[in-house]
Design an enzyme around this catalytic site. Structure first.
Site, mmCIF file in Angstrom:
data_model
loop_
_atom_site.group_PDB
_atom_site.id
_atom_site.type_symbol
_atom_site.label_atom_id
_atom_site.label_comp_id
_atom_site.label_asym_id
_atom_site.label_seq_id
_atom_site.Cartn_x
_atom_site.Cartn_y
_atom_site.Cartn_z
ATOM 1 N N HIS A 49 0.841 -1.207 0.000
ATOM 2 C CA HIS A 49 0.000 0.000 0.000
ATOM 3 C C HIS A 49 0.871 1.250 0.000
ATOM 4 O O HIS A 49 1.183 1.816 1.042
ATOM 5 C CB HIS A 49 -0.905 -0.031 1.238
ATOM 6 C CG HIS A 49 -2.038 0.937 1.192
ATOM 7 N ND1 HIS A 49 -3.280 0.636 1.705
ATOM 8 C CD2 HIS A 49 -2.135 2.206 0.721
ATOM 9 C CE1 HIS A 49 -4.084 1.673 1.544
ATOM 10 N NE2 HIS A 49 -3.407 2.640 0.950
ATOM 11 N N ARG A 107 1.991 8.903 -6.331
ATOM 12 C CA ARG A 107 1.475 10.173 -6.848
ATOM 13 C C ARG A 107 1.705 10.413 -8.343
ATOM 14 O O ARG A 107 1.030 11.258 -8.928
ATOM 15 C CB ARG A 107 2.050 11.356 -6.067
ATOM 16 C CG ARG A 107 1.799 11.314 -4.563
ATOM 17 C CD ARG A 107 0.328 11.260 -4.225
ATOM 18 N NE ARG A 107 0.074 11.376 -2.785
ATOM 19 C CZ ARG A 107 -0.982 10.887 -2.179
ATOM 20 N NH1 ARG A 107 -1.897 10.221 -2.869
ATOM 21 N NH2 ARG A 107 -1.159 11.037 -0.884
ATOM 22 N N ASN A 164 -4.821 5.872 -7.163
ATOM 23 C CA ASN A 164 -5.419 7.211 -7.132
ATOM 24 C C ASN A 164 -4.450 8.282 -7.620
ATOM 25 O O ASN A 164 -4.104 9.226 -6.916
ATOM 26 C CB ASN A 164 -5.968 7.544 -5.744
ATOM 27 C CG ASN A 164 -4.914 7.485 -4.656
ATOM 28 O OD1 ASN A 164 -3.863 6.877 -4.815
ATOM 29 N ND2 ASN A 164 -5.197 8.119 -3.523
ATOM 30 N N ASP A 168 -8.678 2.722 -3.299
ATOM 31 C CA ASP A 168 -8.237 3.292 -2.029
ATOM 32 C C ASP A 168 -8.296 4.815 -2.047
ATOM 33 O O ASP A 168 -7.895 5.461 -3.000
ATOM 34 C CB ASP A 168 -6.818 2.860 -1.693
ATOM 35 C CG ASP A 168 -6.396 3.379 -0.338
ATOM 36 O OD1 ASP A 168 -7.033 3.020 0.658
ATOM 37 O OD2 ASP A 168 -5.444 4.182 -0.280
ATOM 38 N N HIS A 205 -11.010 -0.139 0.692
ATOM 39 C CA HIS A 205 -10.925 0.963 1.657
ATOM 40 C C HIS A 205 -12.264 0.977 2.384
ATOM 41 O O HIS A 205 -13.262 1.458 1.851
ATOM 42 C CB HIS A 205 -10.677 2.278 0.899
ATOM 43 C CG HIS A 205 -10.739 3.507 1.747
ATOM 44 N ND1 HIS A 205 -9.627 4.278 2.011
ATOM 45 C CD2 HIS A 205 -11.771 4.124 2.382
ATOM 46 C CE1 HIS A 205 -9.979 5.307 2.765
ATOM 47 N NE2 HIS A 205 -11.282 5.234 3.002
ATOM 48 N N ASN A 239 -6.588 9.007 7.008
ATOM 49 C CA ASN A 239 -7.831 8.266 6.748
ATOM 50 C C ASN A 239 -7.489 6.798 6.517
ATOM 51 O O ASN A 239 -6.750 6.491 5.572
ATOM 52 C CB ASN A 239 -8.529 8.839 5.514
ATOM 53 C CG ASN A 239 -9.892 8.212 5.260
ATOM 54 O OD1 ASN A 239 -10.334 7.330 5.991
ATOM 55 N ND2 ASN A 239 -10.549 8.635 4.205
ATOM 56 N N ASP A 279 0.808 2.550 3.758
ATOM 57 C CA ASP A 279 -0.094 3.626 3.322
ATOM 58 C C ASP A 279 0.690 4.929 3.210
ATOM 59 O O ASP A 279 0.216 6.009 3.585
ATOM 60 C CB ASP A 279 -1.291 3.785 4.266
ATOM 61 C CG ASP A 279 -2.419 4.622 3.648
ATOM 62 O OD1 ASP A 279 -2.312 4.985 2.455
ATOM 63 O OD2 ASP A 279 -3.393 4.921 4.356
ATOM 64 N N HIS A 291 2.367 14.402 0.681
ATOM 65 C CA HIS A 291 1.565 15.557 0.278
ATOM 66 C C HIS A 291 2.468 16.783 0.149
ATOM 67 O O HIS A 291 3.419 16.955 0.925
ATOM 68 C CB HIS A 291 0.468 15.853 1.300
ATOM 69 C CG HIS A 291 -0.658 14.874 1.277
ATOM 70 N ND1 HIS A 291 -1.444 14.671 0.165
ATOM 71 C CD2 HIS A 291 -1.121 14.030 2.232
ATOM 72 C CE1 HIS A 291 -2.360 13.744 0.447
ATOM 73 N NE2 HIS A 291 -2.178 13.339 1.684
#
Length: 427
Positions: A56, A60, A90, A150, A177, A276, A303, A307
């Site tokens: 996981h 990006r 994603n 996810d 998810h 999350n 995960d 960012h």
């Protein structure tokens, strides 16, 4: 290809021995090995593990290269002892077609630091409306075997059933998810005493548990493989324990941060602790540690969620959820004491089992003659202070800044070539 003679390593915590790595494989294992021309690596006091595998990871790219790229994320992974990572879908564009997953796969091969295995989206655009091109992604050069939306839950039970049925044809996995979106609208942190004190909208544990319960029943009905992402509550653990007793084909992961941190970290409104699913209570953390030790939860998955500065250094309500994880995962697991210093259990939860779930046959194999030389050397006696400025990631949103954590990855080898030596990236 350079040969490496690794001297005095303790394979999965066993007695010290030597390993000769040549032509991409472990050629020999034994005491007092000799190899003319081999580069010697002093591994006295170090533990040799099969290279870690992460189920996981958010890399990006494409779309948010300001936060991370496949290359920078791969370098962070190698420094954390990983030799393979599964890249979540994603991105922008979403990895919901053969073309996008092949692009991610090629970027990973070009970087050459870890094996990057793309995860395909379950639904088109992660929108939850129609199934993505699951078969095309599975038959592409990327050979996708895990599919996940996810960041979003596959909330429609009919669509989830169809996805589970579809992937049976190639023994694929749907990674969910687990979040009932109608119960988490506007949610900012775990629903409980701390959320009440801080005046933040709560994310109830039942929002996760309701989807986990629904999906294990669907997996049993269909006879397909379900994987539950980032389990965070004691209630989810009990549902998974029940599902295992019934023989349902379900696996589950827990993140390092859910093994160590609690919702009390939100007290200062620092958005670095917004994630999350959210950080939960001390009772949930204890249940997760026990479940990991017992094997009710199969793997630790990072995960890793980088960012950009503007997405984290802002008011809590506007901050994006997510934390860095690749470079610190092993140290956090050691620091949590969830598995103690049981190196066999650590290898199982962080390498062997995730490799089996993802179908990565060259990974998750203990160092032994003939095995691919995907391995990591760890100094269990080391302690380090986490400095975000030293991260290889393009982002800096680590929740562990300033913490002193045990263990240090000294070297990582991918198919016999070092990606990390002396704790530093080779390239």
């Amino acid at each position: 290809m350079t040969a490496y003679l690794i001297r005095g390593a303790r394979i999965v915590g066993g007695e010290p021995t030597d390993l000769l790595v040549r032509d991409g494989v472990v050629a020999e294992v034994g005491p007092d090995l000799a190899a003319t021309g081999a580069q010697v690596v002093d591994a006295g006091g170090l533990v040799a593990l099969p290279g870690l595998v992460d189920l996981h990871t958010h890399l990006r790219e494409p779309g948010r290269e300001d936060a991370e790229t496949v290359e920078t994320g791969s370098r962070a992974a190698a420094l954390g002892g990983y030799t393979a990572v599964c890249a979540m879908a994603n991105t922008d564009p979403v990895a919901d077609t053969a073309g996008v997953v092949e692009q991610v796969y090629r970027l990973g091969r070009a970087a050459g630091l870890v094996d990057v295995q793309p995860i395909g989206a379950v639904t088109v655009g992660l929108a939850g409306g129609q199934l993505a091109e699951l078969g095309a992604m599975a038959s592409s050069a990327a050979a996708v075997r895990i599919f996940s939306d996810d960041g979003h839950c596959v909330a429609d039970p009919r669509l989830m059933r169809r996805a589970l049925e579809y992937v049976k044809a190639f023994d694929g996995v749907i990674a969910q998810h687990a979040e009932e979106p109608r119960l988490t609208q506007g949610a900012q942190m775990h629903e409980g005493e701390m959320a009440t004190r801080l005046g933040l909208t709560g994310w109830p544990a039942v929002a996760e548990e309701a989807i986990v319960a629904r999906d294990v029943l669907l997996a049993e009905h269909v006879g397909s493989r379900l994987h539950v992402c980032h389990v965070s509550t004691a209630g989810s653990v009990e549902i998974l324990r029940w599902a295992r007793q019934r023989g349902i084909r379900v696996t589950a992961e827990v993140t390092p941060h859910h093994l160590l941190l609690t919702d009390e970290k939100a007290v200062g409104y620092d958005p670095v602790f917004k994630v999350n699913p959210p950080l939960r209570t001390a009772a949930d953390v204890a249940a997760l540690r026990t479940a990991l030790a017992e094997g009710v939860i199969d793997v630790v998955a990072t995960d890793h969620a980088p960012h950009a500065v503007e997405d984290k250094e802002c008011e809590w309500a506007y901050a994006r959820p997510g934390m860095l994880g690749l470079e610190t995962a092993l140290s956090v697991v050691l620091g949590s004491q969830a598995l103690g210093t049981d190196w066999n259990a650590i290898a199982e939860r962080m390498s062997r089992q995730p490799a089996r779930i993802a179908g990565l046959v060259e990974h998750g194999r203990d160092p032994a003659p003939g095995a691919p030389a995907n391995l990591t050397l760890v100094d269990p006696a080391a302690r380090r202070v986490i400095d975000p400025g030293e991260s290889a990631s393009r982002s800096r949103n680590t929740p562990y800044a300033g913490l002193t954590l045990p263990g240090r990855v000294v070297a990582t080898f991918l198919r016999g070539e070092p990606t990390v030596l002396d704790g530093k990236a080779v390239r």
